[in-house]
Design an enzyme around this catalytic site. Structure first.
Site, short mmCIF file in Angstrom:
data_model
loop_
_atom_site.label_atom_id
_atom_site.label_comp_id
_atom_site.label_asym_id
_atom_site.label_seq_id
_atom_site.Cartn_x
_atom_site.Cartn_y
_atom_site.Cartn_z
N ASN A 137 0.85 -1.19 0.00
CA ASN A 137 0.00 0.00 0.00
C ASN A 137 0.89 1.24 0.00
OD1 ASN A 137 -2.36 1.58 0.30
ND2 ASN A 137 -2.19 1.52 2.54
N ASP A 160 -6.61 5.26 -9.60
CA ASP A 160 -8.06 5.08 -9.69
C ASP A 160 -8.78 6.39 -9.42
OD1 ASP A 160 -10.75 4.28 -9.37
OD2 ASP A 160 -10.11 2.27 -8.76
N LYS A 164 -17.58 8.17 -8.25
CA LYS A 164 -18.74 8.59 -7.45
C LYS A 164 -18.31 9.54 -6.33
CE LYS A 164 -21.34 4.34 -8.32
NZ LYS A 164 -21.99 3.15 -7.72
N SER A 264 -0.87 0.26 -22.61
CA SER A 264 -2.13 -0.30 -23.09
C SER A 264 -3.31 0.36 -22.39
CB SER A 264 -2.15 -1.81 -22.85
OG SER A 264 -1.93 -2.13 -21.48
N PHE A 265 -3.16 0.71 -21.12
CA PHE A 265 -4.24 1.36 -20.37
C PHE A 265 -4.55 2.73 -20.98
CE2 PHE A 265 -5.87 4.20 -17.16
CZ PHE A 265 -6.84 3.45 -16.52
#
Length: 285
Positions: A137, A160, A164, A264-265
């Site tokens: 982490n 990420d 929301k 690729s992302f």
């Protein structure tokens, strides 16, 4: 009541839980499978002992024990400038950067073992030795594992976005995390970021501009008609209603970092019609 207190509250009728088993903040990732198969499993078996750092764990398999500190000279077998990439994904960016820049050491920080196994495949294919990896982490790596003023650059590409609003607290880039980055980054060191979501890009820019330890390397750059933010809002991209009169007067976006290859992302994001925002800041505190 604080969020951490809510997390530590036991179910009704249950015995109190040990607070040491809970992280102080929600993590910025969701758990995924760590199982390795095929070429990835073989690459891990061949290379992990040499290239993967296994810290003692405190809680989960991505935690770092409070008394563990990395000695980069020992880990890499030499003393050299250190680049840390947080969230390496499949390792495309860091492996190619290390291949083209053998004079610096590269540390990959990633929570997903299959991604690190894919990185091992690239390390092996390229025949490079200046990469090390840790499954951990990121906040704990910055708090515990890395020493103060030890990194020359820290890269965070496409973390990420947690779309929301109720999940925005899980976003990695926030003031408390920048405190950790500042601790590890050397004075005059560089923090590089990229995202393909405009809302997250705006938040990144906002918290970095407000942080006393960081200075934008490109103030006012790519503002107005040249800003990807202007384009997103005017054209109603990413699900926004079109705002024909919107203009990003602030700018401050960095040009694309030349050593961040098209992964690729990112390729999928561009194919989907999203735009990319780069930021670069110098640690001045």
């Amino acid at each position: 009541m604080s969020e951490s207190s809510e997390q530590q509250r036991p179910p009704h009728g249950s015995a109190p839980r040990n607070p040491d088993l809970f992280r102080a903040e929600p993590v910025s990732f969701v758990r995924r499978g760590n199982r390795l198969q095929g070429r990835r499993a073989s690459a891990w078996e061949r290379n992990a002992e040499q290239y993967v750092i296994e810290p003692p764990r405190k809680i989960a398999d991505t935690s770092v024990a409070d008394d563990f500190q990395l000695d980069p000279a020992e880990a890499f077998g030499r003393t050299a400038p250190l680049i840390v990439e947080i969230g390496t994904g499949l390792g495309e960016c860091i492996a190619n950067a290390a291949k083209d820049d053998p004079e610096r050491n590269y540390l990959a920080v990633e929570v997903y073992r299959p991604g690190l196994a894919q990185l091992m495949l690239k390390v092996e294919s390229f025949g490079i030795t200046n990469v090390r990896a840790v499954q951990a982490n990121a906040p704990e790596v910055l708090d515990v594992m890395l020493d103060e003023n030890s990194a020359d650059e820290i890269w965070i590409f496409f973390s990420d976005p947690w779309h929301k609003p109720r999940h925005h607290k899980r976003r990695l880039i926030k003031a408390s995390f920048l405190d950790k980055v500042s601790r590890v980054l050397k004075p005059e060191g560089t923090l590089r970021l990229a995202t393909d979501w405009s809302n997250y890009a705006e938040q990144m820019r906002e918290v970095l501009e407000a942080h006393p330890d960081f200075e934008n390397q490109h103030p006012g750059n790519l503002s107005g008609e040249e800003s990807n933010l202007t384009k997103v809002r005017r054209d109603g991209m990413e699900g926004f209603d079109p705002e024909p009169d919107f203009i990003d007067v602030q700018g401050g976006w960095a040009p694309r970092f030349e050593r961040r290859i098209l992964t690729s992302f990112e390729g999928k994001a561009l194919k989907a019609g999203r735009l990319v925002f780069d930021l670069a800041y110098t640690r001045i505190g």
